[in-house]
Design an enzyme around this catalytic site. Structure first.
Site, PDB file in Angstrom:
ATOM      1  N   GLU A  87     -18.399  -5.454  29.137  1.00 13.49           N
ATOM      2  CA  GLU A  87     -19.191  -6.904  28.601  1.00 13.49           C
ATOM      3  C   GLU A  87     -17.725  -7.719  27.784  1.00 13.49           C
ATOM      4  O   GLU A  87     -16.728  -7.077  28.151  1.00 13.49           O
ATOM      5  CB  GLU A  87     -19.781  -6.377  27.261  1.00 13.49           C
ATOM      6  CG  GLU A  87     -18.864  -5.175  26.431  1.00 13.49           C
ATOM      7  CD  GLU A  87     -19.292  -5.134  25.090  1.00 13.49           C
ATOM      8  OE1 GLU A  87     -19.388  -6.285  24.122  1.00 13.49           O
ATOM      9  OE2 GLU A  87     -19.407  -4.270  24.513  1.00 13.49           O
TER      10      GLU A  87
ATOM     11  N   LYS B 129     -21.314   3.482  16.495  1.00 11.70           N
ATOM     12  CA  LYS B 129     -19.989   3.512  15.398  1.00 11.70           C
ATOM     13  C   LYS B 129     -20.693   4.176  14.056  1.00 11.70           C
ATOM     14  O   LYS B 129     -21.917   3.916  13.717  1.00 11.70           O
ATOM     15  CB  LYS B 129     -19.553   2.094  14.799  1.00 11.70           C
ATOM     16  CG  LYS B 129     -18.944   1.258  15.956  1.00 11.70           C
ATOM     17  CD  LYS B 129     -18.943  -0.022  15.947  1.00 11.70           C
ATOM     18  CE  LYS B 129     -18.488  -0.767  17.310  1.00 11.70           C
ATOM     19  NZ  LYS B 129     -20.026  -1.032  17.939  1.00 11.70           N
TER      20      LYS B 129
HETATM   21  N1  PSU Z   1     -17.950  -1.719  21.338  1.00 13.78           N
HETATM   22  C1  PSU Z   1     -16.685  -2.058  20.908  1.00 13.78           C
HETATM   23  N2  PSU Z   1     -16.451  -3.211  20.239  1.00 13.78           N
HETATM   24  C2  PSU Z   1     -17.296  -4.043  20.018  1.00 13.78           C
HETATM   25  C3  PSU Z   1     -19.075  -3.735  20.595  1.00 13.78           C
HETATM   26  C4  PSU Z   1     -18.952  -2.559  21.370  1.00 13.78           C
HETATM   27  O1  PSU Z   1     -15.874  -1.243  21.141  1.00 13.78           O
HETATM   28  O2  PSU Z   1     -17.298  -5.168  19.703  1.00 13.78           O
HETATM   29  C5  PSU Z   1     -19.807  -4.639  20.468  1.00 13.78           C
HETATM   30  C6  PSU Z   1     -20.909  -4.698  21.555  1.00 13.78           C
HETATM   31  O3  PSU Z   1     -21.064  -5.865  22.234  1.00 13.78           O
HETATM   32  C7  PSU Z   1     -22.243  -4.415  20.780  1.00 13.78           C
HETATM   33  C8  PSU Z   1     -22.155  -5.300  19.635  1.00 13.78           C
HETATM   34  O4  PSU Z   1     -23.304  -4.881  21.535  1.00 13.78           O
HETATM   35  O5  PSU Z   1     -20.673  -4.518  19.212  1.00 13.78           O
HETATM   36  C9  PSU Z   1     -23.043  -4.815  18.470  1.00 13.78           C
HETATM   37  O6  PSU Z   1     -23.246  -5.721  17.647  1.00 13.78           O
HETATM   38  P1  PSU Z   1     -24.621  -5.913  16.660  1.00 13.78           P
HETATM   39  O7  PSU Z   1     -24.457  -4.768  15.740  1.00 13.78           O
HETATM   40  O8  PSU Z   1     -24.507  -7.215  15.948  1.00 13.78           O
HETATM   41  O9  PSU Z   1     -25.877  -5.731  17.539  1.00 13.78           O
END
Ligand code: PSU
Ligand code: MN
Length: 304
Positions: free
Chosen positions: A25, A159
Site C-alpha cells: 500500500e 494498532k
Molecule cells: N499500517 C501502518 N501505517 C499506516 C497504515 C497501516 O504501519 O499508516 C494505514 C493503512 O493504510 C490503513 C490506515 O488502511 O492506516 C487506516 O486508516 P483509518 O484508521 O483512517 O481507516
C-alpha cells in the site's frame, strides 16, 4: 489484469506468467511515516519482496490513474509530496475523475489489487474499530473491504490505538477469517500480544495459501486477515505502549482531530512520544509482513 490500470513492466510480466506478485500500500508511505524514513522503507519493502521471490506491486493513484507497481520517482513523489491525499475505497472514484495523487489505504489497496489480479497484500497494521466507536461510529473501511474482497492481507494485527476487542468482534460478524501467524494471541501492532485470543493459527505460508484457495473456490468473497506479530527484538510491550497511546489519544481529542486524519496523527504523535522508537518498530513489523506475504504469494503461484 485491468486495461485501464498502469502496470509497471515487471508486474505486468509476472502477472501474465502467473509468477508471484505481492501488493503493497501507499498510505503507509505518504501518511504513515515521516520523510525520508518512509522512502527508505518503501524501497526496502520492494527489495525484500523480491528477495523472497515475489514481484512487489506498490499501488497508488498518480495523476488520476491507478498505478500497480511504481518506479523510484513515483515512490519519491508519494514519500514527499504534500498534495497526496489519503484514499480509501470510497474515494477512488472521485480521485480518478478529478485527477491528482492518492495514496491507497488497506481498503482501497485491497480493492485495486483484486481488480488488478493480485491476491496477496502486505501492510503494517489494519484500521479497525476506534475507541468510543459506540458514540462516534468511527470504524475503518478496512474492515468492510476485508469482508467483501478476496485478498489475503498480512498485517501485525491492529494498532492498540483502537478498541481491539471490538475490532475482533466486528471481523467475526463480517465473516473475516483472522489467522494468527504462529500465535493464538492477536498482535497489537507495536506490541506482539494483546492478550486477546485468536481461534485460528497457522505457521506456514502453504497452509495459508491452501485455506485461501479453499474459501475462494467456494465463492466466499471475504478476504483473509493474517496477524503476524512484530518480531520480539523490536516490539514495544503493551504495558509500555498503553501509557503512550493514552497520551496521544488525549492530544488528538484536545486538537479536535477526527475522521481520516486521526490515524496519521496518532502514528506521528506516537513517533514523537517514543522519540523515534515506534518508527523503528513500525518499519520492522511491516517488513516482517512483507517477508511472509511474499512467501504466501510464492505458494499461491505454485498452486495456480
Ligand atoms: N499500517 C501502518 N501505517 C499506516 C497504515 C497501516 O504501519 O499508516 C494505514 C493503512 O493504510 C490503513 C490506515 O488502511 O492506516 C487506516 O486508516 P483509518 O484508521 O483512517 O481507516
Ligand atoms: Mn476512521
Amino acid at each position: 489484469m485491468k486495461n485501464s490500470f498502469k502496470y509497471s513492466g515487471d508486474v505486468q510480466k509476472a502477472l501474465s506468467e502467473g509468477k508471484p506478485v505481492l501488493a503493497l500500500e501507499s498510505t503507509i508511505i505518504a501518511h504513515g511515516m515521516p520523510y525520508p524514513e518512509n522512502l527508505e522503507f518503501a524501497r526496502e519493502a520492494e527489495e525484500l519482496a523480491r528477495h523472497h521471490g515475489a514481484v512487489p506491486a506498490t499501488i497508488a493513484i498518480l495523476n488520476g490513474e491507478v498505478c500497480i507497481g511504481l518506479n523510484d520517482d513515483q515512490l519519491k513523489l508519494l514519500a514527499s509530496d504534500k498534495n497526496v491525499k489519503k484514499v480509501a475505497t470510497r474515494e477512488i472514484g472521485v480521485t480518478l475523475a478529478m485527477g491528482g495523487h492518492g495514496a491507497t489505504t488497506v481498503s482501497s489497496t485491497m480493492r485495486l489489487a483484486h481488480q488488478g489480479g493480485i491476491k496477496v497484500f502486505a501492510t503494517g497494521g489494519i484500521g479497525g474499530v476506534h475507541r468510543g466507536a459506540e458514540k462516534d461510529l468511527d470504524i475503518s473501511a478496512d474492515l468492510i473491504e476485508l469482508s467483501r474482497t478476496p485478498v489475503i492481507v498480512v498485517s501485525a494485527g491492529a494498532k492498540a490505538i483502537l478498541d481491539l476487542p471490538k475490532t475482533l468482534e466486528y471481523l467475526e460478524t463480517m465473516s473475516v477469517p483472522v489467522i494468527g501467524y504462529g500465535t493464538n494471541d492477536f498482535p497489537a501492532f507495536y506490541s506482539s500480544r494483546s492478550g486477546l485470543e485468536l481461534h485460528q493459527s497457522m505457521d506456514n505460508p502453504d497452509d495459508i495459501a491452501r485455506a485461501f484457495v479453499a474459501q475462494f473456490d467456494l465463492g466466499i468473497d471475504s478476504g483473509m486477515l493474517i496477524a503476524n506479530p512484530a518480531p520480539a527484538e523490536i516490539e514495544i510491550p503493551l504495558d509500555e505502549m498503553s501509557v503512550i497511546i493514552d497520551r496521544a489519544l488525549k492530544d488528538a481529542a484536545r486538537g479536535g482531530i477526527i475522521g481520516k486524519e486521526l490515524t496519521p496523527y496518532l502514528l506521528g504523535r506516537i513517533v514523537e512520544l517514543t522519540e523515534g522508537r515506534s518508527l523503528v518498530t513500525n518499519r520492522a513489523l511491516a517488513l516482517n509482513n512483507v517477508k511472509i506475504g511474499a512467501k504466501i504469494a510464492v505458494s499461491l503461484a505454485e498452486r495456480a
